[in-house]
Design a protein around this motif. Structure first.
Motif, PDB file in Angstrom:
ATOM      1  N   SER A  56       2.721   5.885  -2.934  1.00  0.00           N
ATOM      2  CA  SER A  56       3.928   6.366  -3.456  1.00  0.00           C
ATOM      3  C   SER A  56       3.833   6.745  -5.091  1.00  0.00           C
ATOM      4  O   SER A  56       3.996   7.678  -5.583  1.00  0.00           O
ATOM      5  CB  SER A  56       5.294   5.917  -2.896  1.00  0.00           C
ATOM      6  OG  SER A  56       6.426   6.857  -3.700  1.00  0.00           O
ATOM      7  N   GLU A  57       3.597   5.752  -5.588  1.00  0.00           N
ATOM      8  CA  GLU A  57       3.709   5.462  -7.021  1.00  0.00           C
ATOM      9  C   GLU A  57       2.437   6.469  -7.630  1.00  0.00           C
ATOM     10  O   GLU A  57       2.460   7.077  -8.479  1.00  0.00           O
ATOM     11  CB  GLU A  57       3.393   4.053  -7.705  1.00  0.00           C
ATOM     12  CG  GLU A  57       3.365   3.933  -8.929  1.00  0.00           C
ATOM     13  CD  GLU A  57       3.255   2.405  -9.423  1.00  0.00           C
ATOM     14  OE1 GLU A  57       2.633   2.292 -10.416  1.00  0.00           O
ATOM     15  OE2 GLU A  57       3.696   1.502  -8.645  1.00  0.00           O
ATOM     16  N   ASN A 103       0.754  -1.010   0.050  1.00  0.00           N
ATOM     17  CA  ASN A 103       0.042   0.069  -0.018  1.00  0.00           C
ATOM     18  C   ASN A 103       0.772   1.239   0.050  1.00  0.00           C
ATOM     19  O   ASN A 103       0.735   2.284  -0.693  1.00  0.00           O
ATOM     20  CB  ASN A 103      -1.028  -0.125   1.181  1.00  0.00           C
ATOM     21  CG  ASN A 103      -2.021  -1.023   0.939  1.00  0.00           C
ATOM     22  OD1 ASN A 103      -2.369  -1.538  -0.097  1.00  0.00           O
ATOM     23  ND2 ASN A 103      -2.582  -1.559   2.280  1.00  0.00           N
ATOM     24  N   LYS A 104       1.873   1.317   0.817  1.00  0.00           N
ATOM     25  CA  LYS A 104       2.768   2.533   0.878  1.00  0.00           C
ATOM     26  C   LYS A 104       3.648   2.497  -0.612  1.00  0.00           C
ATOM     27  O   LYS A 104       3.522   3.711  -1.074  1.00  0.00           O
ATOM     28  CB  LYS A 104       4.045   2.190   1.842  1.00  0.00           C
ATOM     29  CG  LYS A 104       3.479   2.513   3.314  1.00  0.00           C
ATOM     30  CD  LYS A 104       4.535   2.125   4.213  1.00  0.00           C
ATOM     31  CE  LYS A 104       3.918   2.261   5.686  1.00  0.00           C
ATOM     32  NZ  LYS A 104       5.075   1.945   6.750  1.00  0.00           N
ATOM     33  N   ALA A 109      -0.002  11.049  -9.953  1.00  0.00           N
ATOM     34  CA  ALA A 109      -1.034  12.204  -9.837  1.00  0.00           C
ATOM     35  C   ALA A 109      -0.279  13.589 -10.089  1.00  0.00           C
ATOM     36  O   ALA A 109      -0.915  14.318 -10.529  1.00  0.00           O
ATOM     37  CB  ALA A 109      -1.620  12.138  -8.468  1.00  0.00           C
ATOM     38  N   LYS A 110       0.881  13.789  -9.536  1.00  0.00           N
ATOM     39  CA  LYS A 110       1.567  14.935  -9.815  1.00  0.00           C
ATOM     40  C   LYS A 110       1.951  15.303 -11.156  1.00  0.00           C
ATOM     41  O   LYS A 110       1.620  16.458 -11.700  1.00  0.00           O
ATOM     42  CB  LYS A 110       3.012  14.833  -9.092  1.00  0.00           C
ATOM     43  CG  LYS A 110       3.804  16.219  -9.201  1.00  0.00           C
ATOM     44  CD  LYS A 110       5.014  16.083  -8.073  1.00  0.00           C
ATOM     45  CE  LYS A 110       5.950  17.383  -8.266  1.00  0.00           C
ATOM     46  NZ  LYS A 110       7.095  17.425  -7.542  1.00  0.00           N
ATOM     47  N   VAL A 111       2.408  14.154 -12.104  1.00  0.00           N
ATOM     48  CA  VAL A 111       2.624  14.118 -13.427  1.00  0.00           C
ATOM     49  C   VAL A 111       1.275  14.614 -14.176  1.00  0.00           C
ATOM     50  O   VAL A 111       1.190  15.646 -15.325  1.00  0.00           O
ATOM     51  CB  VAL A 111       3.045  12.939 -14.096  1.00  0.00           C
ATOM     52  CG1 VAL A 111       3.033  12.966 -15.571  1.00  0.00           C
ATOM     53  CG2 VAL A 111       4.636  12.873 -13.480  1.00  0.00           C
ATOM     54  N   LYS A 112       0.077  13.848 -13.828  1.00  0.00           N
ATOM     55  CA  LYS A 112      -1.054  14.461 -14.505  1.00  0.00           C
ATOM     56  C   LYS A 112      -1.509  15.805 -14.143  1.00  0.00           C
ATOM     57  O   LYS A 112      -2.251  16.204 -14.976  1.00  0.00           O
ATOM     58  CB  LYS A 112      -2.082  13.028 -13.775  1.00  0.00           C
ATOM     59  CG  LYS A 112      -3.449  13.252 -14.394  1.00  0.00           C
ATOM     60  CD  LYS A 112      -3.472  12.652 -15.754  1.00  0.00           C
ATOM     61  CE  LYS A 112      -4.848  12.663 -16.458  1.00  0.00           C
ATOM     62  NZ  LYS A 112      -5.139  12.355 -17.704  1.00  0.00           N
TER      63      LYS A 112
END
Length: 178
Positions: A53-54, A48-49, A59-62
């Motif tokens: 993280s992935e 889950n961690k 999400a940041k790239v998106k």
């Protein structure tokens, strides 16, 4: 007579040893189950961690992509280009609506829906047969085993990475001998 007595004592000792061995095996089995549960829980937490993280990275790239898209759309809206595109799209949609209305009126759309329904019925029947025969359960079991293996591999990678990071922190820097 004495030989009989010795044989009975030996049998009693063997039974006692067998009972003790069974008790030990049961305790070992219980401990193994507890350890497995802990390992499974830790693996799930690590999975889950890692997944979170992935996902955060994705999400940041998106988000950056969406910011760029929004900026571009804003520029298009300011210049009137967006209104022109909307007008063209509206005309296309009107044309599509006319086509669909014509198909519905002629019954062509109903025929297409009937064919699709028959295909879905066949798919459902096939899935039902697989479920009934246990084939679906077997496929699910195989998939689950694959996921367990993936989780183990991921767990090992996470542990290795954490070990490497810990080693970097605890290993003093090497001084160059000059």
């Amino acid at each position: 007579m004495e030989e009989n007595k010795n044989t009975e004592q030996d049998a009693t000792k063997k039974n006692s040893l067998l009972d003790k061995a069974e008790e030990m095996a049961e305790k070992i089995s219980e401990k193994t189950g507890e350890v497995w549960d802990k390992v499974e829980h830790k693996t799930e937490e690590a999975w889950n961690k890692a997944k979170n993280s992935e996902l955060a990275g994705k999400a940041k790239v998106k988000l950056e992509g969406l910011k760029e898209d929004a900026k571009h759309l804003y520029e298009q809206a300011k210049s009137g280009e967006l209104a022109d595109k909307a007008k063209v799209k509206l005309e296309d949609l009107k044309e599509d609506a006319k086509d669909l209305y014509g198909q519905a009126k002629s019954g062509e759309l109903a025929d297409k829906a009937k064919v699709k329904l028959e295909e879905l019925k066949e798919d459902a029947k096939h899935l039902y047969e697989q479920a009934k025969s246990g084939e679906l359960a077997d496929k699910t079991k195989i998939k689950l085993e694959g996921l367990k293996e993936d989780a183990k591999e991921l767990w090992n990678k996470v542990v290795d990475k954490l070990d490497n990071e810990e080693n970097k922190k605890t290993t003093p820097p090497q001084e160059d001998a000059k």
